[in-house]
Enzyme design. Sequence first.
Site, PDB file in Angstrom:
ATOM      1  N   CYS A  59      31.354  21.277  48.480  1.00 45.99           N
ATOM      2  CA  CYS A  59      29.956  21.555  48.597  1.00 45.99           C
ATOM      3  C   CYS A  59      28.888  20.159  48.360  1.00 45.99           C
ATOM      4  O   CYS A  59      27.695  20.201  49.203  1.00 45.99           O
ATOM      5  CB  CYS A  59      29.388  21.748  46.944  1.00 45.99           C
ATOM      6  SG  CYS A  59      30.065  20.922  45.751  1.00 45.99           S
ATOM      7  N   LYS A 110      36.448  33.304  34.609  1.00 42.44           N
ATOM      8  CA  LYS A 110      37.153  33.907  35.765  1.00 42.44           C
ATOM      9  C   LYS A 110      37.078  32.981  37.022  1.00 42.44           C
ATOM     10  O   LYS A 110      36.132  32.670  37.749  1.00 42.44           O
ATOM     11  CB  LYS A 110      36.091  35.425  36.199  1.00 42.44           C
ATOM     12  CG  LYS A 110      36.795  36.078  37.255  1.00 42.44           C
ATOM     13  CD  LYS A 110      35.728  36.983  38.196  1.00 42.44           C
ATOM     14  CE  LYS A 110      35.266  36.299  39.341  1.00 42.44           C
ATOM     15  NZ  LYS A 110      36.245  35.906  40.281  1.00 42.44           N
TER      16      LYS A 110
END
Length: 486
Positions: free
Chosen positions: A288, A178
């Site tokens: 990140c 997903k």
Amino acid sequence: MADDIRQVQHFIDGRFVDAADGATFTSVSPIDNQVIATVAEGGASEVDRAVAAARAAFDDWSWMDPAERRSILYRIADGIDARQDELAAWETRDMGKPITAARTKDMPRSATNFRFFADWAEQVATETYAKPWDGVLSYTLREPLGVVGSISPWNFPLMLLTWKVAPALAFGCTVVAKPAEQSPITAGILAEICDEAGLPPGVFNLVHGFGPDSAGEAITRHPAIDAVTFTGESNTGRAIMEAAAPTMKRLSFEMGGRSANIVCADADLDEAVAGALRGIFVNQGEVCLAGSRLLVQRPVYDEFVARFVEGAEAWQVGNPLEESTQMGPLVSAEHLDKVLGYIDLAQEEGAKLLTGGHRITDGDLAQGNYLAPTVFAEATNEMRCVREEIFGPVEMILPFDEVDEAIAIANDSPFGLAGMVWTENLHTAHRVAREVKTGTMWVNCFFVRDLRAPFGGYKSSGLGREGGDHSYDFFTEAKAVVMKLK
Ligand code: NDP
């Protein structure tokens, strides 16, 4: 302009399908906040179908001759290369990264993810422990783990999706993936490429949708999914861990960061300034690994800060489809609001704004989510604007006197994903690398990756490691076979 709106479907059991109930959502470009795609919205029933297909495909795929698997994965990589320009353009339109980065970094790396793990899986060895004096031979058998759920974020959509899917497939697992709801388009193109490359039906399934109460959560709770590899926010990781506990899934998390970038007085300042600018402004700061706490040693503080601000002001913000653009819009209006909220908070907490701090609304840019590269000084490590992940082009500069102090500041964080140190002193470099509690430490560089190396984070930045043999560990079961020899 309805003709320009791309239709993105699920890919389940080798077929492109809509949601069972016909539900859709839209994907909006951050360039102008116009709809660019209508996307099938999946939930528990689509995940059920995808898992059933992945289970049915598992035995044949996991027993396939690795050389044959390798050639299919290579064809997928070739397909990514062949459609590189198209993929890069959609990635840029979908999430706002500069087209040059999408074309020269994200797409080549997505193809490399397949080739690298295809080769690794074919070559990898297992251990043998012989004890001839006892007449015992032990060896390790590796078996593909099963069906893997992959849940990925929007900042490097195809690159991070393939970082999960490629090793899972290479080590013989089947996948239900997903992608993030903000950036689903290139995942849909990847499904077309897999199909064209002859990947057997059910081996790679794609279900679009949202996280909580939607496709993402259904993956984390599904009893027939054996593992979840997730990249995203630390709080999402916590929710996934809870949801996955009843079914005891194996988990790998790559999560948020607030990494320290340590500039020592003996650094090569040209390189340190250039590296620090990239460290916070590349990919709009939506990275990140960003060096978002910039610690500068006092003897070079004033000079470094002046040069850093000059570099920030020269950073080219603009339409990311233009070749000269270095920084595009933030992924969504909502995310822009969040980052602007942190800029307000920083000022309330007493940090001093040196440049930026506002939206850019010149001409056509007014339609998009553009933010000026932002730099604060006089920040302290106790401030929320320094401790929490902002995930945007906002740098906080903190001075330090001794290297020990920089190490202490670096470690005083709930995160531990990455870090950088700029120094010409070998001993300082090794010491900082050893003592900062973080998954990756760069010395005199930033964003350089070797896919064999462990990738992940300490503390709230991660759980487990992926890369090379670390991915092999995650996507396989290790079985000890102990044989008594007569
Ligand atoms: P999110 O955690 O919001 O979302 C990541 C993915 O998880 C999305 O696909 C999302 O779906 C899904 N999701 C959200 N909630 C749930 C849930 N309860 N159950 C299952 N799935 C869920 O992260 P972002 O997309 O905002 O990405 C930014 C974050 O990712 C930052 O914190 C960044 O540091 C981190 N990151 C970490 C990296 C690393 O390697 N350590 C690399 C890149 C990013 P949807 O979006 O559709 O709701």
